[in-house]
Design an enzyme around this catalytic site. Structure first.
Site, short mmCIF file in Angstrom:
data_model
loop_
_atom_site.label_atom_id
_atom_site.label_comp_id
_atom_site.label_asym_id
_atom_site.label_seq_id
_atom_site.Cartn_x
_atom_site.Cartn_y
_atom_site.Cartn_z
CD GLU A 63 -1.23 -2.25 2.26
OE1 GLU A 63 -0.07 -2.63 2.04
OE2 GLU A 63 -1.93 -2.72 3.15
CB CYS A 89 -0.69 -4.06 8.83
SG CYS A 89 0.41 -2.76 8.26
ZN LIG Z 1 1.01 -2.76 6.09
#
Ligand SMILES: [Zn+2]
Length: 186
Positions: A63, A89
Site C-alpha cells: 500500500e 495492517c
Molecule cells: Zn502494512
C-alpha cells in the site's frame, strides 16, 4: 434486471483490478519471506494512477509503495479507490501501520482480497478504515488472494513455520514443501 444504460457505463469490475494486484503481488514471491506477498493498485477517476507490491521484509508494504508511486507520478490519492490483496495492517511492525497511511492519504474506498490471517489482528485494519469513513469491500477474489500466501497463512493460523531461513545458507531460503520435503527455493 440490470438497466441497460447502467450496464454500459459500468466501471471496470473490482475483480479485474484485483487480478492486477495479484499479478503485482507475485513479483515479490521470492523476496518477501517471512512476510506475505501483497499487491496494490490505486484507481482514480477510472484510471490506474499507481501500483505497488511488497518487495522485501522490513521494507515498505504494498500500500505504501503504491501511495509513494502515486505521489511520484504527480497524483493525489485523495478520493481514490485502493485495491489490495491482503487486509491493510493496523499495528506497528517494522513499518508504521498501512491503515493509518491510507486514512492520511484521503483514500475513499478500499477493496480487499484476503483478511489478515493473524487471529490477533484480523479485522482490525478494516475496522480502522471504516471508523475513518472509508468504504471497505472484502473478499474480492479471496481464493486467489489466499493462494498467494498459503504458507504465510498456515503459519499465522497454526503457528507452524512453513519457511525457515538459515543464516549459513547465505541468503538462500529453505522452503518446506508438503510434497517434496525440504528443498531450496532459490
Ligand atoms: Zn502494512
Amino acid at each position: 434486471m440490470q438497466n441497460h444504460l447502467e450496464k454500459s457505463t459500468k466501471k471496470v469490475p473490482h475483480a479485474v483490478l484485483m487480478q492486477r494486484a495479484i499479478e503485482l503481488a507475485k513479483r515479490g514471491q521470492n523476496t518477501t519471506t517471512p512476510n506475505p506477498n501483497v499487491g496494490c493498485v490505486i484507481v482514480k477517476d477510472g484510471q490506474v494512477i499507481a501500483e505497488g507490491f511488497h518487495q522485501r521484509a522490513g521494507q515498505a508494504h504494498a500500500e505504501i509503495e503504491a501511495l509513494n508511486s502515486a505521489k511520484k507520478n504527480g497524483y493525489s490519492a485523495r478520493g481514490a479507490t485502493l485495491y489490495v490483496t491482503l487486509e491493510p495492517c493496523s499495528h506497528v511492525g517494522k513499518t508504521p501501520p498501512c491503515a493509518d497511511a491510507l486514512i492520511a492519504a484521503g483514500v475513499a474506498e478500499v477493496i480487499i482480497g484476503s483478511p489478515d490471517p493473524n487471529p490477533q489482528v484480523s479485522g482490525q485494519g478494516v475496522a480502522k478504515l471504516r471508523q475513518a469513513g472509508i468504504t471497505v469491500s472484502e473478499g474480492v477474489l479471496r481464493r486467489q488472494c489466499d493462494e498467494l500466501n498459503r504458507g504465510f497463512f498456515k503459519r499465522m493460523t497454526t503457528g507452524i513455520p512453513w519457511v525457515t531461513v538459515k543464516p549459513e545458507t547465505a541468503g538462500k531460503v529453505l522452503c518446506r514443501d508438503d510434497q517434496l520435503g525440504h528443498r531450496y527455493c532459490r
